[in-house]
Design a protein around this motif. Structure first.
Motif, PDB file in Angstrom:
ATOM      1  N   VAL A 411     -35.925   1.011 -17.724  1.00 16.50           N
ATOM      2  CA  VAL A 411     -34.643   0.298 -17.655  1.00 16.50           C
ATOM      3  C   VAL A 411     -34.062   0.179 -19.061  1.00 16.50           C
ATOM      4  O   VAL A 411     -34.741  -0.264 -19.983  1.00 16.50           O
ATOM      5  N   ARG A 412     -32.813   0.585 -19.218  1.00 15.89           N
ATOM      6  CA  ARG A 412     -32.179   0.652 -20.546  1.00 15.89           C
ATOM      7  C   ARG A 412     -31.473  -0.665 -20.903  1.00 15.89           C
ATOM      8  O   ARG A 412     -31.475  -1.104 -22.033  1.00 15.89           O
ATOM      9  N   MET A 413     -30.845  -1.306 -19.915  1.00 16.59           N
ATOM     10  CA  MET A 413     -30.161  -2.585 -20.134  1.00 16.59           C
ATOM     11  C   MET A 413     -30.325  -3.461 -18.893  1.00 16.59           C
ATOM     12  O   MET A 413     -30.427  -2.945 -17.789  1.00 16.59           O
ATOM     13  N   ILE A 414     -30.290  -4.773 -19.101  1.00 15.29           N
ATOM     14  CA  ILE A 414     -30.362  -5.708 -17.966  1.00 15.29           C
ATOM     15  C   ILE A 414     -29.281  -6.755 -18.164  1.00 15.29           C
ATOM     16  O   ILE A 414     -29.115  -7.279 -19.270  1.00 15.29           O
ATOM     17  N   SER A 415     -28.567  -7.078 -17.104  1.00 16.52           N
ATOM     18  CA  SER A 415     -27.575  -8.141 -17.193  1.00 16.52           C
ATOM     19  C   SER A 415     -27.810  -9.114 -16.048  1.00 16.52           C
ATOM     20  O   SER A 415     -27.733  -8.750 -14.877  1.00 16.52           O
ATOM     21  N   TYR A 416     -28.132 -10.352 -16.380  1.00 15.34           N
ATOM     22  CA  TYR A 416     -28.463 -11.362 -15.373  1.00 15.34           C
ATOM     23  C   TYR A 416     -27.887 -12.679 -15.833  1.00 15.34           C
ATOM     24  O   TYR A 416     -27.997 -13.040 -17.007  1.00 15.34           O
ATOM     25  N   GLY A 417     -27.225 -13.372 -14.914  1.00 13.29           N
ATOM     26  CA  GLY A 417     -26.681 -14.676 -15.292  1.00 13.29           C
ATOM     27  C   GLY A 417     -25.192 -14.645 -15.565  1.00 13.29           C
ATOM     28  O   GLY A 417     -24.557 -15.669 -15.724  1.00 13.29           O
ATOM     29  N   GLY A 418     -24.623 -13.437 -15.605  1.00 14.00           N
ATOM     30  CA  GLY A 418     -23.179 -13.336 -15.807  1.00 14.00           C
ATOM     31  C   GLY A 418     -22.429 -13.971 -14.650  1.00 14.00           C
ATOM     32  O   GLY A 418     -21.439 -14.662 -14.821  1.00 14.00           O
ATOM     33  N   SER A 419     -22.940 -13.743 -13.452  1.00 13.25           N
ATOM     34  CA  SER A 419     -22.414 -14.453 -12.290  1.00 13.25           C
ATOM     35  C   SER A 419     -23.617 -14.876 -11.468  1.00 13.25           C
ATOM     36  O   SER A 419     -24.736 -14.452 -11.743  1.00 13.25           O
ATOM     37  N   ASP A 420     -23.374 -15.726 -10.444  1.00 12.62           N
ATOM     38  CA  ASP A 420     -24.510 -16.189  -9.649  1.00 12.62           C
ATOM     39  C   ASP A 420     -24.935 -15.168  -8.608  1.00 12.62           C
ATOM     40  O   ASP A 420     -25.890 -15.375  -7.887  1.00 12.62           O
ATOM     41  N   ASN A 421     -24.159 -14.088  -8.499  1.00 20.02           N
ATOM     42  CA  ASN A 421     -24.474 -13.195  -7.382  1.00 20.02           C
ATOM     43  C   ASN A 421     -24.808 -11.764  -7.790  1.00 20.02           C
ATOM     44  O   ASN A 421     -24.709 -10.867  -6.980  1.00 20.02           O
ATOM     45  N   ASN A 422     -25.227 -11.586  -9.032  1.00 20.24           N
ATOM     46  CA  ASN A 422     -25.442 -10.201  -9.441  1.00 20.24           C
ATOM     47  C   ASN A 422     -26.517 -10.071 -10.509  1.00 20.24           C
ATOM     48  O   ASN A 422     -26.569 -10.839 -11.454  1.00 20.24           O
ATOM     49  N   ILE A 423     -27.376  -9.055 -10.322  1.00 17.56           N
ATOM     50  CA  ILE A 423     -28.223  -8.578 -11.423  1.00 17.56           C
ATOM     51  C   ILE A 423     -27.860  -7.107 -11.599  1.00 17.56           C
ATOM     52  O   ILE A 423     -27.842  -6.363 -10.619  1.00 17.56           O
ATOM     53  N   SER A 424     -27.526  -6.696 -12.811  1.00 18.12           N
ATOM     54  CA  SER A 424     -27.219  -5.284 -13.038  1.00 18.12           C
ATOM     55  C   SER A 424     -28.231  -4.694 -14.002  1.00 18.12           C
ATOM     56  O   SER A 424     -28.627  -5.352 -14.968  1.00 18.12           O
ATOM     57  N   LEU A 425     -28.618  -3.445 -13.719  1.00 19.48           N
ATOM     58  CA  LEU A 425     -29.577  -2.760 -14.590  1.00 19.48           C
ATOM     59  C   LEU A 425     -29.038  -1.382 -14.900  1.00 19.48           C
ATOM     60  O   LEU A 425     -28.407  -0.759 -14.049  1.00 19.48           O
ATOM     61  N   LEU A 426     -29.298  -0.929 -16.116  1.00 12.34           N
ATOM     62  CA  LEU A 426     -28.858   0.415 -16.474  1.00 12.34           C
ATOM     63  C   LEU A 426     -30.074   1.330 -16.568  1.00 12.34           C
ATOM     64  O   LEU A 426     -31.039   1.014 -17.267  1.00 12.34           O
ATOM     65  N   ILE A 427     -29.994   2.447 -15.840  1.00  9.66           N
ATOM     66  CA  ILE A 427     -31.106   3.413 -15.871  1.00  9.66           C
ATOM     67  C   ILE A 427     -30.524   4.817 -16.054  1.00  9.66           C
ATOM     68  O   ILE A 427     -29.307   5.006 -15.924  1.00  9.66           O
ATOM     69  N   HIS A 428     -31.403   5.792 -16.318  1.00  7.60           N
ATOM     70  CA  HIS A 428     -30.915   7.170 -16.372  1.00  7.60           C
ATOM     71  C   HIS A 428     -30.607   7.631 -14.948  1.00  7.60           C
ATOM     72  O   HIS A 428     -31.339   7.309 -14.009  1.00  7.60           O
ATOM     73  N   SER A 429     -29.523   8.419 -14.820  1.00  8.18           N
ATOM     74  CA  SER A 429     -29.080   8.803 -13.470  1.00  8.18           C
ATOM     75  C   SER A 429     -30.147   9.557 -12.686  1.00  8.18           C
ATOM     76  O   SER A 429     -30.187   9.480 -11.455  1.00  8.18           O
ATOM     77  N   GLU A 430     -31.027  10.283 -13.389  1.00  6.74           N
ATOM     78  CA  GLU A 430     -32.020  11.042 -12.622  1.00  6.74           C
ATOM     79  C   GLU A 430     -33.045  10.125 -11.937  1.00  6.74           C
ATOM     80  O   GLU A 430     -33.768  10.556 -11.046  1.00  6.74           O
ATOM     81  N   LYS A 431     -33.060   8.864 -12.327  1.00  7.01           N
ATOM     82  CA  LYS A 431     -33.996   7.918 -11.691  1.00  7.01           C
ATOM     83  C   LYS A 431     -33.325   7.091 -10.595  1.00  7.01           C
ATOM     84  O   LYS A 431     -33.929   6.173 -10.035  1.00  7.01           O
ATOM     85  N   LYS A 432     -32.048   7.380 -10.333  1.00  5.51           N
ATOM     86  CA  LYS A 432     -31.303   6.530  -9.402  1.00  5.51           C
ATOM     87  C   LYS A 432     -31.957   6.443  -8.013  1.00  5.51           C
ATOM     88  O   LYS A 432     -32.182   5.349  -7.491  1.00  5.51           O
ATOM     89  N   LYS A 433     -32.244   7.611  -7.451  1.00  5.75           N
ATOM     90  CA  LYS A 433     -32.777   7.626  -6.088  1.00  5.75           C
ATOM     91  C   LYS A 433     -34.089   6.832  -6.013  1.00  5.75           C
ATOM     92  O   LYS A 433     -34.295   6.022  -5.113  1.00  5.75           O
ATOM     93  N   ASP A 434     -34.957   7.078  -7.002  1.00 10.44           N
ATOM     94  CA  ASP A 434     -36.253   6.370  -7.029  1.00 10.44           C
ATOM     95  C   ASP A 434     -36.021   4.867  -7.128  1.00 10.44           C
ATOM     96  O   ASP A 434     -36.691   4.071  -6.468  1.00 10.44           O
ATOM     97  N   ALA A 435     -35.062   4.490  -7.977  1.00  7.34           N
ATOM     98  CA  ALA A 435     -34.808   3.058  -8.182  1.00  7.34           C
ATOM     99  C   ALA A 435     -34.280   2.426  -6.890  1.00  7.34           C
ATOM    100  O   ALA A 435     -34.734   1.345  -6.483  1.00  7.34           O
ATOM    101  N   LEU A 436     -33.344   3.099  -6.227  1.00 11.34           N
ATOM    102  CA  LEU A 436     -32.777   2.535  -4.991  1.00 11.34           C
ATOM    103  C   LEU A 436     -33.871   2.394  -3.933  1.00 11.34           C
ATOM    104  O   LEU A 436     -33.962   1.376  -3.236  1.00 11.34           O
ATOM    105  N   LYS A 437     -34.745   3.415  -3.844  1.00 14.36           N
ATOM    106  CA  LYS A 437     -35.823   3.369  -2.841  1.00 14.36           C
ATOM    107  C   LYS A 437     -36.813   2.255  -3.166  1.00 14.36           C
ATOM    108  O   LYS A 437     -37.265   1.526  -2.287  1.00 14.36           O
TER     109      LYS A 437
END
Ligand code: ADP
Ligand code: ASP
Ligand code: MG
Length: 450
Positions: A411-437
């Motif tokens: 994970v390259r970046m993490i954003s948590y606490g910006g709003s009460d309803n979201n955690i965002s993470l930045l990853i390399h696109s080639e890992k997207k499918k694995d991350a979603l699964k």
């Protein structure tokens, strides 16, 4: 004005003569409504290719594609209409549009010509549908979106213009004389200079929401090819399930961060006017779909859904001067603001700040300016994974479940606490499918698998 509903049908929902029939069954009733239609599925992509051939100067290539698409529409209308009179009208319509598209081969192709070509898809589908209803003996009014849908110089909707002009259009067709069944084009609009433009790909959802807000609709319905917003991207993950209810904010986050079922900006107008949005399945109209309103119900599972947005670029600015320097972040953000480049994610430390952007149009100029603050690193092919839910209410460590699930994904970046309803993470696109699964397993299937 009478209370209106806005119903939008996407490309697959108008993708064949049988689907036209399904849509007709859903809209022909006494409720006053505005029906927003997309182009027949595949058409906009095809028009993009035609415009690309013209732009390359390959007129013959463009003509070949035009002929093929034209042929498809000939078959379409032959199957669609049963009376000779309607078939002739349909043929004339198709002929006029395709002749118009061909006419670009006889002149120098300009940047804005592409938008004019792309607009033909929705202009054709709405006219064909209007004739279809007419043939069935159903009266409807075809409204021209180019008379009232408008964006300003920043490509933002000109809400005042839209409200005033759609009201004028509707006033010309009073309920005493006309059926309150209005058909209009999604996606297309005019820009600040009066030229034909559009609301970007998938923009018909946005049209529906803007019209809904402009006429103070009672409800906005987005009819598509799936039974609502699923808890993960069904294109990459198996066993996803529809989410029954979402708040405006939750839906907006999912749409913005890649849930293709909704155009990224399509929730905002509805939210501003507090108009509920329903996501429904044309092929399975009795399915409950997803209800989007001011507040979502509190289910036992506070995490609602996961989405992913590709095409992200991460920029890290390292500066020795950052430590305790007030005004530093403002200066950094100012560079992006001047190039009208929105920032999606931000993380900071004492020596560096990382941001992500989803458009690289002005990247070189931005980087050149940022270099005055320190060193700059740019990473392309990044993906934002967005986990949406009620993180404020959660008491049982759902945030840690997110991180547990992703333990094998860098994970390259993490954003948590910006709003009460979201955690965002930045990853390399080639890992997207694995991350979603992995997130699906960790967040939604834990009880089944354990
Ligand atoms: P339309 O042509 O009706 O606008 P779209 O193709 O734009 O339809 O959007 C519907 C598609 O969005 C679905 O078929 C599905 O593949 C995709 N999709 C991506 N993420 C989600 C999600 N979270 N929930 C439902 N559909 C999603
Ligand atoms: N026809 C346009 C597209 O394919 C708009 C839409 O379908 O929403 O992007
Ligand atoms: Mg769409």
């Amino acid at each position: 004005m009478k209370e209106l509903q806005v119903l939008k049908f996407g490309g697959t929902s108008v993708g064949s003569p049988e689907r036209f029939n399904m849509v007709a069954k859903l809209i022909v009733n006494d409720a006053p409504k505005i029906v927003v239609l997309s182009a027949v599925s595949g058409t906009t992509n095809w028009l993009v290719e035609i415009a690309a051939e013209y732009a390359k100067g390959n007129t013959n290539g463009a003509y070949l594609l035009i002929d093929k698409l034209n042929e498809q529409y000939e078959h379409f209308i032959k199957e669609l209409y049963h009376s000779e009179a309607t078939l002739i009208k349909g043929r004339e319509l198709i002929h006029a549009h395709f002749e118009f598209i061909r006419s670009f081969g006889k002149k120098i192709f300009k940047v804005f010509d592409e938008k004019v070509i792309l607009a033909q898809g929705e202009l054709i589908s709405t006219a064909l549908f209007h004739y279809y209803l007419e043939e069935k003996g159903v009266r409807s009014v075809l409204l021209q979106a180019l008379n009232f849908m408008k964006i300003d110089e920043d490509s933002e909707p000109d809400m005042q213009f839209i409200e005033e002009n759609i009201a004028k259009e509707l006033a010309a067709y009073p309920a005493s004389d006309y059926p309150q069944l209005f058909i209009t084009q999604g996606y297309i609009c005019r820009n600040a200079f009066g030229e034909i433009d559009n609301l970007k790909r998938g923009g018909s959802d946005y049209t529906a929401s803007l019209i809904g807000a402009a006429v103070n609709a009672t409800e906005i319905q987005i009819w598509t090819d799936i039974d609502g917003m699923h808890n993960n991207d069904p294109r990459f993950v198996e066993n996803t399930r529809p989410v029954a209810e979402l708040s405006f904010d939750e839906a907006a986050e999912l749409a913005y961060f890649g849930a293709k079922i909704l155009h990224p900006s399509s929730i905002r107008p509805a939210k501003l006017k507090n108009i509920p949005v329903r996501l429904l399945n044309t092929m399975e109209p009795e399915a409950k779909g997803t209800f989007i309103g001011p507040k979502s119900a509190q289910p036992s599972q506070p995490i609602k859904a996961v989405a992913a947005k590709d095409g992200i670029t991460a920029i890290k600015i390292k500066s020795g001067r950052m430590l305790l320097a007030y005004g530093f972040l403002r200066n950094v953000f100012d560079v992006f603001a001047r190039y009208k480049t929105p920032i999606d994610m931000v993380t900071t430390s004492e020596v560096a700040v990382s941001v992500t952007i989803d458009t690289t149009e002005h990247l070189n100029a931005i980087v050149n300016e940022l270099l005055t603050f320190g060193t700059v690193e740019v990473d392309h092919d990044q993906t934002i994974i967005c986990i949406v839910g009620d993180f404020l209410a959660e008491k049982q460590g759902y945030a840690s479940r997110v991180f547990d699930a992703l333990k094998n994904i860098p994970v390259r970046m993490i954003s948590y606490g910006g709003s009460d309803n979201n955690i965002s993470l930045l990853i390399h696109s080639e890992k997207k499918k694995d991350a979603l699964k992995a997130l699906h397993k960790g967040l939604f299937q834990l009880t089944i698998d354990n």
